[in-house]
Structures are given as C-alpha cells and as structure tokens.
Design a protein around this motif. Structure first.
Motif, mmCIF file in Angstrom:
data_model
loop_
_atom_site.group_PDB
_atom_site.id
_atom_site.type_symbol
_atom_site.label_atom_id
_atom_site.label_comp_id
_atom_site.label_asym_id
_atom_site.label_seq_id
_atom_site.Cartn_x
_atom_site.Cartn_y
_atom_site.Cartn_z
ATOM 1 N N GLY A 195 12.518 86.902 75.332
ATOM 2 C CA GLY A 195 13.390 87.556 74.356
ATOM 3 C C GLY A 195 13.279 87.027 72.939
ATOM 4 O O GLY A 195 13.537 87.747 71.974
ATOM 5 N N GLY A 196 12.941 85.759 72.805
ATOM 6 C CA GLY A 196 12.679 85.219 71.484
ATOM 7 C C GLY A 196 13.889 85.002 70.596
ATOM 8 O O GLY A 196 13.781 85.116 69.373
ATOM 9 N N THR A 197 15.030 84.637 71.185
ATOM 10 C CA THR A 197 16.181 84.380 70.303
ATOM 11 C C THR A 197 15.979 83.078 69.510
ATOM 12 O O THR A 197 16.425 82.978 68.366
ATOM 13 C CB THR A 197 17.519 84.315 71.071
ATOM 14 N N ASN A 198 15.301 82.103 70.102
ATOM 15 C CA ASN A 198 14.967 80.893 69.330
ATOM 16 C C ASN A 198 13.992 81.232 68.202
ATOM 17 O O ASN A 198 14.131 80.749 67.078
ATOM 18 C CB ASN A 198 14.368 79.818 70.238
ATOM 19 N N PRO A 202 16.180 73.435 77.863
ATOM 20 C CA PRO A 202 17.607 73.723 78.014
ATOM 21 C C PRO A 202 18.365 72.697 78.851
ATOM 22 O O PRO A 202 19.096 73.057 79.777
ATOM 23 C CB PRO A 202 17.597 75.109 78.678
ATOM 24 N N GLU A 238 20.868 75.677 70.748
ATOM 25 C CA GLU A 238 19.410 75.709 70.559
ATOM 26 C C GLU A 238 19.052 76.303 69.196
ATOM 27 O O GLU A 238 18.172 75.804 68.494
ATOM 28 C CB GLU A 238 18.748 76.555 71.653
ATOM 29 N N ILE A 262 11.365 73.383 73.129
ATOM 30 C CA ILE A 262 12.818 73.270 73.328
ATOM 31 C C ILE A 262 13.096 73.372 74.813
ATOM 32 O O ILE A 262 12.546 74.217 75.511
ATOM 33 C CB ILE A 262 13.613 74.314 72.518
ATOM 34 N N MET A 282 7.231 79.780 78.604
ATOM 35 C CA MET A 282 7.549 79.316 79.956
ATOM 36 C C MET A 282 6.314 78.889 80.756
ATOM 37 O O MET A 282 6.312 78.961 81.988
ATOM 38 C CB MET A 282 8.335 80.399 80.711
HETATM 39 C C1 GRF Z 1 15.816 79.030 76.127
HETATM 40 O O1 GRF Z 1 16.968 78.647 76.831
HETATM 41 C C2 GRF Z 1 14.841 77.893 76.095
HETATM 42 O O2 GRF Z 1 15.436 76.637 76.060
HETATM 43 C C3 GRF Z 1 14.132 78.079 77.402
HETATM 44 O O3 GRF Z 1 14.010 79.471 77.559
HETATM 45 C C4 GRF Z 1 15.041 80.126 76.854
HETATM 46 C C5 GRF Z 1 14.338 81.079 75.932
HETATM 47 O O4 GRF Z 1 15.177 81.829 75.176
HETATM 48 N N1 GRF Z 1 12.904 77.343 77.425
HETATM 49 P P1 GRF Z 1 14.640 82.746 73.982
HETATM 50 O O5 GRF Z 1 13.378 83.467 74.462
HETATM 51 O O6 GRF Z 1 14.373 81.881 72.799
HETATM 52 O O7 GRF Z 1 15.750 83.732 73.748
#
Ligand code: GRF
Length: 241
Positions: free
Chosen positions: A14-17, A161, A225, A159, A136
């Motif tokens: 999803g790429g929210t980070n 979690p 995060e 990162i 991942m």
């Molecule tokens: C985050 O919780 C990150 O820590 C973990 O996967 C999730 C990814 O979230 N490795 P996003 O793709 O950034 O929304």
C-alpha cells in the motif's frame, strides 16, 4: 539545511510509509528527493502513489520468478554471472538452520536472480540512501554488497513494525499483540546480513490498552511509523554534511 540526498525506495504494498516520505520531501521537511520506487509486487497502490508524485517506478515480480524456478528448475545461465553460492552462503544469516542444503541454495539463488534484475535498474541511479518502505522481501548479501560498497557504511534502511530486537520477522504487530505487550513500537534500522538485525537508527513507542485489538495496534503503529521514517532519513542526510 543539509544538501538534499537522493533516495531510492522499494515497496511491496500500500505504500503509506512511502507516502509519508513523499510528503516530507515535497513540503521540504526533510532534505531528500526520491528518485525511484521499485516493487516486488505488480499493481500495488504504492506504485500509484509514486507515479502521482512523478517518481520513476518499476517492478521485479518475485512470485513469478520463484514460481518459474520451481517449475523449470534453475540453470547455471539463469544465475547472475558474478553469483558465487559459497560466498553468499558463508555471509548470509537469513536461512533457517533447519533448512536443507538444497532448500538454502534454492532460496539464495532465486533471490539473487530477482535482486540482479533490481540492480540492473537501480545501479543506473546515483543514490545516497536506499529505503525499504514496507518491502516484504529479505535482501541477500548478493544485493547488499553491491550497495554497501564502503566498509562500515550502511546505505539501506528498513522499517520494522516492532521494538527490535523483540519480534523480528514478518508479523511484528501480530507478535506484539499475541504476547500481550503493554507497549508497542516501530524501529528504523540499517540492513545487514541478518533478518532485522542491523544497527538501530530510531524507534517510537505507543501504549496498548487492554481493549485494543490487533487492528488498533496496527493503526497506532503506522501513525508512529509515518513520523519516524522521515526523521530517520533526515538523520542520515545530516550525517552526510
Ligand atoms: C508497515 O507496518 C511496515 O512496518 C511493514 O509493512 C507495513 C507496510 O505498510 N514492514 P505500508 O506499505 O507502508 O503502508
């Protein structure tokens, strides 16, 4: 203000980070520019986020590569020319010690085939820092050694979690929840040859109420995060002054 650093990103979902980092770059709250976003997964929302921000995108489809190696086997010519299994085996700390020699070799070979495809694209960019933003997949020494070329200088951030060194692996928030922790957290760290073992750059915590569900923990964690990752990238940018 430090000089802007060039950042390359890898994602899986999803790429929210990624979005938090894009926003921090765009509103100049960090001294960084994102030059590309690569994904191991086609069609994910994170790629759309990058495209919207005019960031170059590309995909190396790991599932397709691994599946095809399972079906057809791996020929010597499928491997990168400079792939040396003995060397990678001796450095890596990723494969479970209970895995057979064949399983370990299959794992390292398939990842190196995929990693080479990423490297063929990535190495054309002049990148100061590689950021794994919800990527991942583990990276093997084959990839890491092509990026961390100066001894002692780490250039790949991740990162995680959970509050490392607790709960490494793929389900940090799930493990935090199952254990009954009263404090959860997230960690940004550099990548080394192990899984979630590299030097810690920053951490943030949040309280877990007795009534919190796993979903609540994930929500609280993600908010932390999004604050933490841009801060850690800025810390890196400051270290290059
Ligand atoms: C985050 O919780 C990150 O820590 C973990 O996967 C999730 C990814 O979230 N490795 P996003 O793709 O950034 O929304």
């Amino acid at each position: 203000m430090a000089k802007k650093i060039n950042v390359g990103t890898l994602i899986s979902g999803g790429g929210t980070n990624l979005q938090a980092i894009i926003d921090a770059c765009l509103n100049n709250s960090i001294d960084a520019n994102i030059l590309f976003t690569g994904s191991d997964n086609p069609g994910v929302k994170g790629l759309d986020r990058a495209k919207k921000a005019n960031i170059d995108t590309f995909v190396v489809d790991y599932s397709q590569i691994i599946g095809s190696c399972k079906n057809k086997g791996i020929k010597e010519t499928d491997l990168p020319e400079d792939f040396n299994l003995d060397e990678i085996q001796s450095k890596q700390q990723l494969v479970d010690t209970t895995a057979s020699k064949e399983q370990a070799a299959f794992f390292l070979k398939t990842r190196a085939i995929a990693e080479r495809k990423f490297l063929d694209i990535i190495l054309a960019y002049d990148i100061d820092l590689f950021v794994l933003a919800g990527f991942m997949r583990v990276l093997t020494p084959y990839f890491i050694d092509k990026i961390n070329t100066e001894p002692g200088k780490y250039k790949i951030m991740n990162i995680h979690p959970a509050l490392l060194p607790s709960f490494p692996g793929t389900d940090g928030y799930g493990d935090t929840f199952s254990y009954g922790c009263k404090i959860g957290g997230c960690t940004v760290h550099f990548i080394d040859y192990g899984e979630d073992t590299g030097p810690i750059i920053g951490q943030k915590t949040f309280e877990i109420e007795d009534t919190d569900t796993l979903d609540d923990i994930k929500k609280k964690g993600l908010v932390k995060e999004w604050e933490l990752y841009p801060q850690c990238i800025q810390k890196f940018a400051d270290s290059l002054i």
